[in-house]
Design an enzyme around this catalytic site. Sequence first.
Site, PDB file in Angstrom:
ATOM      1  N   GLY A  12       2.831   2.500  10.766  1.00  0.00           N
ATOM      2  CA  GLY A  12       3.789   3.590  10.596  1.00  0.00           C
ATOM      3  C   GLY A  12       4.530   3.956  11.871  1.00  0.00           C
ATOM      4  O   GLY A  12       5.171   5.002  11.948  1.00  0.00           O
ATOM      5  N   GLU A  16      -6.457   4.972   7.776  1.00  0.00           N
ATOM      6  CA  GLU A  16      -6.315   6.398   7.436  1.00  0.00           C
ATOM      7  C   GLU A  16      -7.601   6.963   6.815  1.00  0.00           C
ATOM      8  O   GLU A  16      -7.927   8.131   6.989  1.00  0.00           O
ATOM      9  CB  GLU A  16      -5.093   6.586   6.526  1.00  0.00           C
ATOM     10  CG  GLU A  16      -3.811   6.416   7.333  1.00  0.00           C
ATOM     11  CD  GLU A  16      -2.723   5.606   6.646  1.00  0.00           C
ATOM     12  OE1 GLU A  16      -2.686   5.574   5.407  1.00  0.00           O
ATOM     13  OE2 GLU A  16      -1.902   4.998   7.369  1.00  0.00           O
ATOM     14  N   LYS A  20       0.065   4.269  -0.280  1.00  0.00           N
ATOM     15  CA  LYS A  20      -0.573   5.466   0.285  1.00  0.00           C
ATOM     16  C   LYS A  20      -0.328   6.659  -0.673  1.00  0.00           C
ATOM     17  O   LYS A  20      -0.365   6.468  -1.873  1.00  0.00           O
ATOM     18  CB  LYS A  20      -0.061   5.695   1.707  1.00  0.00           C
ATOM     19  CG  LYS A  20      -0.197   4.420   2.561  1.00  0.00           C
ATOM     20  CD  LYS A  20       0.090   4.590   4.007  1.00  0.00           C
ATOM     21  CE  LYS A  20      -0.121   3.249   4.717  1.00  0.00           C
ATOM     22  NZ  LYS A  20       0.066   3.326   6.150  1.00  0.00           N
ATOM     23  N   HIS A  41      -9.468   1.395   5.237  1.00  0.00           N
ATOM     24  CA  HIS A  41      -8.115   1.543   5.796  1.00  0.00           C
ATOM     25  C   HIS A  41      -8.169   2.542   6.953  1.00  0.00           C
ATOM     26  O   HIS A  41      -8.952   3.493   6.926  1.00  0.00           O
ATOM     27  CB  HIS A  41      -7.135   2.023   4.724  1.00  0.00           C
ATOM     28  CG  HIS A  41      -5.722   1.984   5.213  1.00  0.00           C
ATOM     29  ND1 HIS A  41      -5.188   3.002   5.966  1.00  0.00           N
ATOM     30  CD2 HIS A  41      -4.774   1.031   5.110  1.00  0.00           C
ATOM     31  CE1 HIS A  41      -3.943   2.666   6.291  1.00  0.00           C
ATOM     32  NE2 HIS A  41      -3.667   1.475   5.776  1.00  0.00           N
ATOM     33  N   SER A  48       3.668  -1.926  10.311  1.00  0.00           N
ATOM     34  CA  SER A  48       5.130  -1.978  10.462  1.00  0.00           C
ATOM     35  C   SER A  48       5.725  -3.332  10.091  1.00  0.00           C
ATOM     36  O   SER A  48       6.616  -3.827  10.771  1.00  0.00           O
ATOM     37  CB  SER A  48       5.532  -1.574  11.895  1.00  0.00           C
ATOM     38  OG  SER A  48       5.145  -0.233  12.153  1.00  0.00           O
ATOM     39  N   GLU A  71      -5.246  -4.576  10.758  1.00  0.00           N
ATOM     40  CA  GLU A  71      -4.176  -3.604  10.917  1.00  0.00           C
ATOM     41  C   GLU A  71      -4.420  -2.816  12.201  1.00  0.00           C
ATOM     42  O   GLU A  71      -5.175  -1.829  12.195  1.00  0.00           O
ATOM     43  CB  GLU A  71      -4.160  -2.640   9.731  1.00  0.00           C
ATOM     44  CG  GLU A  71      -3.971  -3.322   8.402  1.00  0.00           C
ATOM     45  CD  GLU A  71      -3.437  -2.372   7.333  1.00  0.00           C
ATOM     46  OE1 GLU A  71      -2.276  -2.514   6.978  1.00  0.00           O
ATOM     47  OE2 GLU A  71      -4.174  -1.467   6.913  1.00  0.00           O
ATOM     48  N   ASN A 119       0.863  -1.187   0.000  1.00  0.00           N
ATOM     49  CA  ASN A 119       0.000   0.000   0.000  1.00  0.00           C
ATOM     50  C   ASN A 119       0.897   1.233   0.000  1.00  0.00           C
ATOM     51  O   ASN A 119       1.482   1.579   1.019  1.00  0.00           O
ATOM     52  CB  ASN A 119      -0.900  -0.028   1.251  1.00  0.00           C
ATOM     53  CG  ASN A 119      -1.745   1.233   1.382  1.00  0.00           C
ATOM     54  OD1 ASN A 119      -1.794   2.065   0.460  1.00  0.00           O
ATOM     55  ND2 ASN A 119      -2.415   1.389   2.522  1.00  0.00           N
TER      56      ASN A 119
HETATM   57  P1  13P Z   1       3.198   0.567   7.638  1.00  0.00           P
HETATM   58  O1  13P Z   1       3.721  -0.716   7.058  1.00  0.00           O
HETATM   59  O2  13P Z   1       3.922   1.787   7.131  1.00  0.00           O
HETATM   60  O3  13P Z   1       3.107   0.509   9.124  1.00  0.00           O
HETATM   61  O4  13P Z   1       1.685   0.746   7.101  1.00  0.00           O
HETATM   62  C1  13P Z   1       0.815  -0.312   7.219  1.00  0.00           C
HETATM   63  C2  13P Z   1      -0.415  -0.028   6.452  1.00  0.00           C
HETATM   64  O5  13P Z   1      -1.169   0.874   6.780  1.00  0.00           O
HETATM   65  C3  13P Z   1      -0.693  -0.849   5.258  1.00  0.00           C
HETATM   66  O6  13P Z   1      -1.957  -0.610   4.768  1.00  0.00           O
END
Ligand code: 13P
Length: 259
Positions: free
Chosen positions: A176, A100, A13, A98, A216, A170, A11
């Site tokens: 992150g 976010e 983003k 997601h 992560s 997640e 992903n």
């Molecule tokens: P990270 O791997 O940067 O923690 O992000 C995970 C994520 O949100 C995947 O959709």
Amino acid sequence: MIVRAPFFGGNWKMNHGPTEARRFVESFAELHRTAEDRTVVFFPPALSLAEFREAASGRPDLLLGVQDIYWEKQGAFTGAVSAPLAKDAGAQFVLAGHSERRHVFGDSDEDVARKVGAIAGEGLVPVLCVGELLDERERGEADAVVRRQMEIGLSELDREAIASAIVAYEPVWAIGTGRTARSEDASAVHRLAREILSGLVGNAAARSIPIIYGGSVKPNNIEDLLSAEEVDGVLVGGASLDPEAFAQICGAGSGSGQH
Ligand code: 13P
């Protein structure tokens, strides 16, 4: 479509426009050789899909998805992308819910359900993302949050469509942050997710629905996570932006995914 486990999702983003996407594909394709025993899907920004596709034209094993859609098919919805538009652009998968989208853009469980319905209605594979916030975990509410997000998130799908979906767990506190769930904590929630799916579609069908982990995921923890009980793959943010790191991740669990 048949989704082979393990599943590796990247992903991106809001990173890697068309120029960077092309560069990424060129080096990733060198580092990660086609492997039949796994599924690799990229979720670039929608604007980079065409360039990605062209750069990866010799690699039909590198599949594509988009990060979000709006549930209407078309019309006056400035800034939005729909499931039919995503399909036309070559996407086979779509993320929905997601963290976010939920926590930065305010998508409610009901919004997510409508999106999941629109994705499946177009014949695309919805990847329903669920996961608790840190304070929800600390209050002992993680299971209830995941249950609610899954039950509402899948509520517009019939049994057959649920059986063709993917669930991504997640935990928001792991996204992150460099803080990964311990594999036993991930397994505990994945077991719950499997149980919820069994309640919706029966044991046999629930077995074949991939439940993947995100938060992560890095080259140094991928083996541990992939070998955790009930973890059928991963959804990777930060580490999927780097061809070497992501190729290492996508080669995990067998050794045949990489050369
Ligand atoms: P990270 O791997 O940067 O923690 O992000 C995970 C994520 O949100 C995947 O959709």
